[in-house]
Design a protein around this motif. Structure first.
Motif, mmCIF file in Angstrom:
data_model
loop_
_atom_site.group_PDB
_atom_site.id
_atom_site.type_symbol
_atom_site.label_atom_id
_atom_site.label_comp_id
_atom_site.label_asym_id
_atom_site.label_seq_id
_atom_site.Cartn_x
_atom_site.Cartn_y
_atom_site.Cartn_z
ATOM 1 N N GLY A 83 0.749 -0.913 -0.079
ATOM 2 C CA GLY A 83 -0.187 0.031 -0.056
ATOM 3 C C GLY A 83 0.648 1.252 -0.573
ATOM 4 N N THR A 84 2.111 1.265 0.521
ATOM 5 C CA THR A 84 2.915 2.791 0.889
ATOM 6 C C THR A 84 3.442 2.428 -0.006
ATOM 7 O OG1 THR A 84 2.890 1.642 3.501
ATOM 8 C CG2 THR A 84 4.513 3.319 2.074
ATOM 9 N N LEU A 85 4.240 1.658 -1.182
ATOM 10 C CA LEU A 85 4.901 1.729 -2.227
ATOM 11 C C LEU A 85 3.918 2.045 -3.412
ATOM 12 C CD1 LEU A 85 7.431 -0.268 -1.666
ATOM 13 C CD2 LEU A 85 7.634 1.998 -1.751
ATOM 14 N N GLU A 86 2.711 1.514 -3.763
ATOM 15 C CA GLU A 86 1.916 1.759 -5.130
ATOM 16 C C GLU A 86 1.034 3.312 -4.193
ATOM 17 O OE1 GLU A 86 -0.306 -2.532 -5.896
ATOM 18 O OE2 GLU A 86 -1.611 -0.874 -4.773
ATOM 19 N N TYR A 87 1.029 4.045 -3.083
ATOM 20 C CA TYR A 87 0.679 5.293 -3.092
ATOM 21 C C TYR A 87 1.120 6.036 -3.445
ATOM 22 C CZ TYR A 87 -0.595 9.772 -0.869
ATOM 23 O OH TYR A 87 -0.871 10.824 0.392
ATOM 24 N N PHE A 88 2.696 5.403 -2.960
ATOM 25 C CA PHE A 88 4.419 6.660 -3.896
ATOM 26 C C PHE A 88 3.987 7.065 -4.779
ATOM 27 C CE2 PHE A 88 8.339 6.287 -5.298
ATOM 28 C CZ PHE A 88 8.909 8.021 -4.146
ATOM 29 N N PHE A 89 3.991 5.734 -5.286
ATOM 30 C CA PHE A 89 4.192 6.018 -7.155
ATOM 31 C C PHE A 89 3.145 6.581 -7.770
ATOM 32 C CE2 PHE A 89 7.442 2.582 -6.144
ATOM 33 C CZ PHE A 89 8.605 3.194 -6.701
ATOM 34 N N HIS A 90 2.563 6.115 -6.948
ATOM 35 C CA HIS A 90 1.045 7.125 -7.780
ATOM 36 C C HIS A 90 0.536 8.163 -7.208
ATOM 37 C CE1 HIS A 90 -1.502 3.186 -8.407
ATOM 38 N NE2 HIS A 90 -0.689 3.297 -9.008
ATOM 39 N N GLU A 91 1.268 8.947 -6.722
ATOM 40 C CA GLU A 91 1.560 10.123 -6.345
ATOM 41 C C GLU A 91 2.496 11.276 -6.537
ATOM 42 O OE1 GLU A 91 -0.056 12.562 -3.349
ATOM 43 O OE2 GLU A 91 -1.351 11.251 -3.672
ATOM 44 N N LEU A 92 3.960 9.885 -7.275
ATOM 45 C CA LEU A 92 4.303 10.698 -8.070
ATOM 46 C C LEU A 92 4.042 10.575 -9.481
ATOM 47 C CD1 LEU A 92 6.990 11.334 -7.718
ATOM 48 C CD2 LEU A 92 8.321 9.317 -8.225
ATOM 49 N N PHE A 93 3.602 9.569 -10.309
ATOM 50 C CA PHE A 93 3.832 9.778 -11.484
ATOM 51 C C PHE A 93 1.999 10.073 -12.008
ATOM 52 C CE2 PHE A 93 7.692 6.791 -10.896
ATOM 53 C CZ PHE A 93 7.859 7.507 -11.485
ATOM 54 N N GLY A 94 1.337 10.003 -10.825
ATOM 55 C CA GLY A 94 -0.363 10.277 -11.377
ATOM 56 C C GLY A 94 -0.956 8.508 -10.795
ATOM 57 N N PRO A 95 -2.037 8.904 -10.389
ATOM 58 C CA PRO A 95 -2.814 7.470 -10.373
ATOM 59 C C PRO A 95 -3.639 6.613 -11.021
ATOM 60 C CG PRO A 95 -4.778 9.701 -10.179
ATOM 61 C CD PRO A 95 -2.815 10.339 -10.615
ATOM 62 N N ASP A 96 -3.135 7.185 -12.398
ATOM 63 C CA ASP A 96 -3.213 5.355 -13.834
ATOM 64 C C ASP A 96 -1.993 5.038 -14.226
ATOM 65 O OD1 ASP A 96 -5.703 6.661 -13.722
ATOM 66 O OD2 ASP A 96 -5.738 8.223 -15.726
ATOM 67 N N THR A 97 -0.769 5.657 -12.988
ATOM 68 C CA THR A 97 0.266 4.539 -13.763
ATOM 69 C C THR A 97 0.390 2.958 -13.531
ATOM 70 O OG1 THR A 97 1.982 7.042 -13.248
ATOM 71 C CG2 THR A 97 2.740 4.628 -13.401
ATOM 72 N N GLY A 98 0.911 2.712 -14.312
ATOM 73 C CA GLY A 98 0.920 1.282 -14.286
ATOM 74 C C GLY A 98 2.071 0.634 -13.157
ATOM 75 N N VAL A 99 2.315 0.048 -12.037
ATOM 76 C CA VAL A 99 2.972 -0.266 -10.840
ATOM 77 C C VAL A 99 2.804 -1.786 -10.335
ATOM 78 C CG1 VAL A 99 4.073 0.076 -8.485
ATOM 79 C CG2 VAL A 99 3.149 2.411 -9.800
ATOM 80 N N ARG A 100 4.134 -2.990 -10.644
ATOM 81 C CA ARG A 100 3.911 -3.708 -10.836
ATOM 82 C C ARG A 100 4.978 -4.803 -9.634
ATOM 83 N NH1 ARG A 100 5.185 -6.908 -16.375
ATOM 84 N NH2 ARG A 100 7.594 -6.850 -16.540
ATOM 85 N N PHE A 101 4.448 -5.357 -8.495
ATOM 86 C CA PHE A 101 5.485 -6.002 -8.154
ATOM 87 C C PHE A 101 5.715 -7.440 -8.257
ATOM 88 C CE2 PHE A 101 5.438 -3.404 -4.132
ATOM 89 C CZ PHE A 101 4.299 -2.399 -4.447
ATOM 90 N N ARG A 102 7.087 -7.849 -8.695
ATOM 91 C CA ARG A 102 6.981 -8.855 -9.166
ATOM 92 C C ARG A 102 8.592 -9.832 -8.433
ATOM 93 N NH1 ARG A 102 11.780 -8.494 -11.764
ATOM 94 N NH2 ARG A 102 11.322 -6.512 -12.512
ATOM 95 N N PRO A 103 7.661 -11.127 -8.034
ATOM 96 C CA PRO A 103 8.766 -11.629 -7.096
ATOM 97 C C PRO A 103 10.588 -11.933 -7.085
ATOM 98 C CG PRO A 103 6.452 -12.912 -7.306
ATOM 99 C CD PRO A 103 6.191 -11.428 -7.654
ATOM 100 N N HIS A 104 10.681 -11.634 -5.889
ATOM 101 C CA HIS A 104 12.663 -11.284 -6.516
ATOM 102 C C HIS A 104 13.354 -12.035 -5.483
ATOM 103 C CE1 HIS A 104 15.473 -9.804 -8.706
ATOM 104 N NE2 HIS A 104 16.221 -9.666 -8.017
ATOM 105 N N PHE A 105 14.669 -11.739 -5.508
ATOM 106 C CA PHE A 105 15.178 -12.664 -4.108
ATOM 107 C C PHE A 105 16.607 -11.390 -3.995
ATOM 108 C CE2 PHE A 105 19.137 -13.687 -1.951
ATOM 109 C CZ PHE A 105 18.361 -14.789 -0.987
#
Ligand code: PHE
Length: 338
Positions: free
Chosen positions: A225-247
């Motif tokens: 929630g924190t990071l999605e909110y952050f990127f939407h604040e920075l780039f606009g609410p319609d910006t595509g944001v995705r989380f990919r499992p990583h290590f």
């Protein structure tokens, strides 16, 4: 005698009146009032003046000295005024002014300040750490074993002393937890260094922004929630944001975050902007060992961490195709961000 003084006075005053430069004025001052000046010598004559005339003689002398001094001063200030006037006469104050080139904030500074602004509104405080780090804060305490590729000589800039240029800002996580007890909620913008092959998306020095939130009951949804909110604040609410499992060695589970990059005339593509995850209990244990207490007891403490690339964020914000433009300081490029 009584005639001599007024004669010296009127001669000096007439002479001063005719002077047109400061140097001559000074010569006259010396010739009249100096140690061997005419008035000084005449004053010495007071010893030959009869007793009853001494007072009158003295008065004449003082009056002469005062009058000459005043004439000298008046002339000097008149000469200076004239010189000032002459100096200004060549200046045409009606000419248009030469334009002053006003600098602008570098796009990286702009995006960094904006990112900090958003995160501060969410309660994150600024933290800091050294760019020349030791292996403990950069790797060991971050659960990164000695044989991990990030520690390789060919990926990291090492000094002979064994210290290194930090490969990420995650070292600030450790330094913060060493000096502060939970809850902590910090961000740490700063440079990071890697021996990367330089190309359109990689430089050997780049800019990261680290984040760390440790308390009780911090959960994965909080992170997302924190990071999605952050990127939407920075780039606009319609910006595509995705989380990919990583290590990452220091978070479990871990993710990479991609944001959709739109450049005019190009098909949109996902660009990796951040790594994140839930703080690995091994990191808390390393901090506890370093602090010599159990302030970060993994049974009671949870947290999330993230590290984003500010250069990448600038590229997304303005559709910049090549990261190298950000360090070339070509004003034709920089002017576009005014
Ligand atoms: N330090 C990681 C990197 O530089 C990013 C990261 C930070 C990942 C914090 C997880 C948590 O790639």
């Amino acid at each position: 005698m009584n005639e001599q003084i007024p004669a010296i006075q009127s001669a000096a005053i007439a002479q001063i009146a005719s002077i047109a430069d400061e140097r001559t004025l000074d010569e006259v001052r010396v010739a009249v009032l100096g140690k061997k000046g005419t008035l000084t010598l005449a004053a010495a004559g007071i010893k030959d003046v009869p007793q009853e005339e001494k007072a009158a003689f003295g008065q004449l002398l003082n009056a002469a000295r005062t009058a000459i001094t005043a004439a000298l001063e008046e002339k000097q200030s008149a000469l200076r005024d004239a010189a000032d006037h002459a100096a200004l006469a060549g200046i045409d104050v009606t000419l248009p002014a030469r334009p002053l080139a006003i600098g602008t904030l570098h796009p990286l500074t702009q995006i960094r300040d904006e990112a900090i602004g958003i995160l501060r509104r969410m309660g994150f405080a600024l933290a800091d750490g050294p760019e020349i780090e030791d292996e403990f804060h950069c790797f060991d305490a971050l659960n990164t074993p000695a044989d991990h590729p990030a520690r390789n000589e060919k990926d990291t800039f090492y000094f002979d002393s064994g210290k290194l240029l930090r490969t990420h800002t995650s070292s600030v996580q450790i330094r913060t937890m060493e000096s502060q007890s939970p809850p902590v909620r910090i961000i740490a913008p700063g440079s990071a260094y890697r021996r990367d092959e330089i190309d359109a998306t990689h430089l050997s020095v780049f800019n990261q922004l680290e984040g760390l939130y440790v308390a009780t009951d911090v959960s994965l949804p909080d992170l997302k929630g924190t990071l999605e909110y952050f990127f939407h604040e920075l780039f606009g609410p319609d910006t595509g944001v995705r989380f990919r499992p990583h290590f990452f060695p220091f978070t479990e589970p871990s993710f990479e975050i991609d944001v959709k990059l739109h450049i005019k005339g190009q098909a949109p593509r996902w660009i990796e902007v951040a790594g994140c995850g839930m703080v690995d209990p091994a990191v808390f244990e390393a901090v506890n060992a370093s602090r010599n207490d159990r302030a970060y007891d993994p049974d009671k403490t949870t947290g999330f961490a993230f590290g984003m690339g500010l250069d990448r964020l600038a590229m997304i914000r303005w559709g910049i195709k090549d990261i190298r433009l950000l360090i070339e300081n070509d004003t034709r490029f920089l002017k576009q961000f005014a």
